[in-house]
Design an enzyme around this catalytic site. Structure first.
Site, PDB file in Angstrom:
ATOM      1  N   GLY A  11     113.316  64.499 -31.017  1.00 19.64           N
ATOM      2  CA  GLY A  11     112.609  65.569 -30.311  1.00 19.64           C
ATOM      3  C   GLY A  11     111.262  65.856 -30.969  1.00 19.64           C
ATOM      4  N   ASP A 152     114.792  72.457 -35.525  1.00 22.69           N
ATOM      5  CA  ASP A 152     116.122  73.004 -35.836  1.00 22.69           C
ATOM      6  C   ASP A 152     116.268  73.467 -37.287  1.00 22.69           C
ATOM      7  OD1 ASP A 152     116.662  72.289 -33.251  1.00 22.69           O
ATOM      8  OD2 ASP A 152     117.787  70.486 -33.769  1.00 22.69           O
ATOM      9  N   ARG A 187     117.914  98.044 -20.319  1.00 23.45           N
ATOM     10  CA  ARG A 187     118.798  96.902 -20.070  1.00 23.45           C
ATOM     11  C   ARG A 187     119.176  96.181 -21.357  1.00 23.45           C
ATOM     12  NH1 ARG A 187     115.906  94.316 -14.879  1.00 23.45           N
ATOM     13  NH2 ARG A 187     117.404  95.006 -13.339  1.00 23.45           N
ATOM     14  N   ARG A 278     120.891  90.838 -18.405  1.00 24.48           N
ATOM     15  CA  ARG A 278     120.104  89.699 -17.911  1.00 24.48           C
ATOM     16  C   ARG A 278     120.099  88.611 -18.979  1.00 24.48           C
ATOM     17  NH1 ARG A 278     120.724  92.458 -14.037  1.00 24.48           N
ATOM     18  NH2 ARG A 278     119.159  93.006 -12.464  1.00 24.48           N
ATOM     19  N   HIS A 284     112.823  74.543 -23.573  1.00 23.17           N
ATOM     20  CA  HIS A 284     111.793  73.753 -24.253  1.00 23.17           C
ATOM     21  C   HIS A 284     110.491  74.497 -24.519  1.00 23.17           C
ATOM     22  CE1 HIS A 284     114.704  70.715 -23.192  1.00 23.17           C
ATOM     23  NE2 HIS A 284     114.126  69.930 -24.077  1.00 23.17           N
TER      24      HIS A 284
HETATM   25  O1  F6P Z   1     116.557  68.789 -32.066  1.00 21.11           O
HETATM   26  C1  F6P Z   1     115.562  69.516 -31.418  1.00 21.11           C
HETATM   27  C2  F6P Z   1     116.071  70.064 -30.104  1.00 21.11           C
HETATM   28  O2  F6P Z   1     115.043  70.818 -29.496  1.00 21.11           O
HETATM   29  C3  F6P Z   1     117.355  70.879 -30.184  1.00 21.11           C
HETATM   30  O3  F6P Z   1     117.131  72.183 -30.631  1.00 21.11           O
HETATM   31  C4  F6P Z   1     117.880  70.762 -28.779  1.00 21.11           C
HETATM   32  O4  F6P Z   1     119.275  70.900 -28.748  1.00 21.11           O
HETATM   33  C5  F6P Z   1     117.474  69.369 -28.387  1.00 21.11           C
HETATM   34  O5  F6P Z   1     116.404  68.996 -29.232  1.00 21.11           O
HETATM   35  C6  F6P Z   1     117.055  69.212 -26.952  1.00 21.11           C
HETATM   36  O6  F6P Z   1     116.849  67.870 -26.715  1.00 21.11           O
HETATM   37  P1  F6P Z   1     116.072  67.293 -25.452  1.00 21.11           P
HETATM   38  O7  F6P Z   1     114.627  67.538 -25.647  1.00 21.11           O
HETATM   39  O8  F6P Z   1     116.417  65.844 -25.448  1.00 21.11           O
HETATM   40  O9  F6P Z   1     116.584  68.024 -24.256  1.00 21.11           O
END
Ligand code: F6P
Length: 363
Positions: A11, A152, A187, A278, A284
C-alpha cells in the site's frame, strides 16, 4: 559504477516520495546510479520500461506529494518462481544487484525470499541460457535494504513508519469535521479507521481526538463491553458533551476473534439507548493527500541512510531495515524485525492478548 534499484511496494503511504527522492539524490552524490523499479515488483518482473535510470531532476517537486510517483502494486507474479527468475534477469540486465525496498512487512518478507532465492534463480537462468555464467559470478548475492512504508505503524523496532503521522492528521481532520455536525444534532458517530491488524491509528486518533471509546485488535473488549460503552457515552452527555465519538479499528474483534464492525457498534448503541448513531468509514482518504512535515523529514533521513547502506553493502552484508527509533536513525536486522512483527500478529490472532502486550514491552 554501483547500481541501485529503488522500489515502493504494498500500500502507498504519504512520505514514500520523500524517501525515494532521498535514495536517488544521496546515491547520485555517492557516485552510484539509481534506477526506479516501477509499480513495485511488477516493474522488475516486466522489465523494459519497468526499470528506469533516474537523475537528480527525476525526483524534483515530489517531496510534498502523497502516494508514490514510481508506483506500487501487490504483484502475484513475483510470488512465483518464474516471476522471480524474470525479475532477477531484468535487474541484472541493468547490472542491478542492490535494492532499496520501501514497503510494509509483507513486502519486506517477499524481498527477503527473493534475496534468499537469488543464487538458485541465477543458476536456473544460466541453465536456461538466459544469463551468462560470468554475469552470475559477478553478482553472487542480492544486497537489500528496507525502509518501512505503511500507514499502519506495525513494524517492531520502528517508532513510526512512513505515512502513519500523515494518516493520523487525516483522521483527526475528519474527526474534527464530524464533531461539529455531531454536536449540532447531539449525535453519536462511529468512525472506522484503517490499520489492518494494528490498532495504532485507532488508539492514537481516539486519544488525540478526545473520543469516548475505542476498539482495537490488540485489546478486544471483555464480554458486556456494549453496556460499558453506552454507560461511558451517557456519562459524557451528563457532563455536558453534545457529541459522542467511538473509534473502531478495521481489525477490531471480540475475545472470540469475531470482527466488530462500525455497524455492530452502531446497532449496539441503538438497541441500548434508542439513539440512531451515524457511521463514517474513512477508508482510503487516510492514505491520501500531502505528507506531514514529520513524514517528509523522517523519510528523507531514512532514504539518505538507506542509500548509504546500499552503496556500502558487500555480498557478505546482512539485509537491514533503516528505521527511526527514539529520534535516531537505526540499522535493524531485517528478518529479525519482520519475524518479531509476525510473532505479535500471531499472538493477537491466537488471542493471547496478554502475551502480545507483554512482547511489546507493555503491561
Ligand atoms: O496496509 C495499509 C492499508 O491501508 C491498511 O491499513 C488497509 O487494511 C489496507 O492497506 C487496504 O489495502 P488496499 O489499498 O489494497 O485496499
Amino acid at each position: 559504477k554501483v547500481r541501485i534499484g529503488v522500489l515502493t511496494s504494498g500500500g502507498d503511504a504519504q512520505g514514500m516520495n520523500a524517501a525515494v527522492r532521498a535514495v536517488v539524490r544521496a546515491s547520485l552524490r555517492m557516485g552510484a546510479q539509481p534506477y526506479a523499479v516501477m509499480e513495485g515488483w511488477a516493474g522488475a518482473v516486466a522489465g523494459g520500461d519497468g526499470i528506469r535510470p533516474l537523475e537528480w531532476d527525476s525526483v524534483s517537486a515530489v517531496l510534498h506529494r502523497g502516494g508514490t510517483v514510481i508506483g506500487t502494486a501487490r504483484s502475484d507474479e513475483f510470488r512465483t518462481w518464474e516471476g522471480q527468475m524474470d525479475a532477477a534477469e531484468h535487474l541484472l540486465a541493468h547490472g542491478i544487484d542492490r535494492l532499496v525496498v520501501i514497503g510494509g512487512d509483507g513486502s519486506l518478507t517477499g524481498t527477503d525470499e527473493f534475496r534468499t532465492n537469488w543464487p538458485r534463480l541465477l543458476a536456473d537462468l544460466v541453465a536456461a541460457g538466459r544469463l551468462g555464467q560470468e554475469v552470475a559470478d559477478a553478482h553472487p548475492t542480492l544486497m537489500v535494504t528496507g525502509i518501512v512504508g505503511s500507514i499502519d505503524n506495525d513494524l517492531v523496532g520502528a517508532d513510526m513508519t512512513i505515512g502513519t503521522d500523515s494518516a493520523l492528521h487525516r483522521i483527526l481532520d475528519a474527526i474534527d469535521d464530524i464533531s461539529s455536525t455531531a454536536a449540532s444534532h447531539q449525535r453519536t458517530f462511529i468512525v472506522e479507521v484503517m490499520g489492518r491488524h494494528c490498532g495504532y491509528l485507532a488508539l492514537m486518533s481516539a486519544v488525540a481526538g478526545g473520543c469516548d471509546y475505542v476498539l482495537i485488535p490488540e485489546m478486544p473488549p471483555a464480554e458486556g463491553w456494549e453496556d460499558d460503552m453506552c454507560l461511558k457515552l451517557a456519562k459524557g452527555r451528563e457532563a455536558g458533551r453534545r457529541e459522542s465519538m467511538v473509534i473502531v479499528a478495521e481489525g477490531a474483534t471480540d475475545r472470540d476473534g469475531n470482527r466488530i464492525t462500525a455497524d455492530d457498534v452502531s446497532r449496539a448503541i441503538e438497541e441500548r439507548t434508542g439513539e440512531t448513531p451515524r457511521v463514517t468509514i474513512l477508508g482510503h482518504v487516510q492514505r491520501g493527500g500531502q505528507p506531514s512535515a514529520y513524514d517528509r523529514w523522517m523519510s528523507t533521513l531514512l532514504g539518505c541512510a538507506a542509500a548509504r547502506e546500499a552503496v556500502l553493502a558487500t555480498p557478505e552484508s546482512e539485509p537491514v531495515i533503516i528505521a527511526e527509533h527514539h529520534n535516531r536513525i537505526h540499522r535493524l536486522p531485517m528478518m529479525e524485525q519482520v519475524a518479531a512483527t509476525r510473532a505479535i500478529k500471531d499472538l493477537v490472532n491466537s488471542r493471547d492478548y496478554e502475551a502480545a502486550v507483554r512482547s511489546r514491552g507493555g503491561s
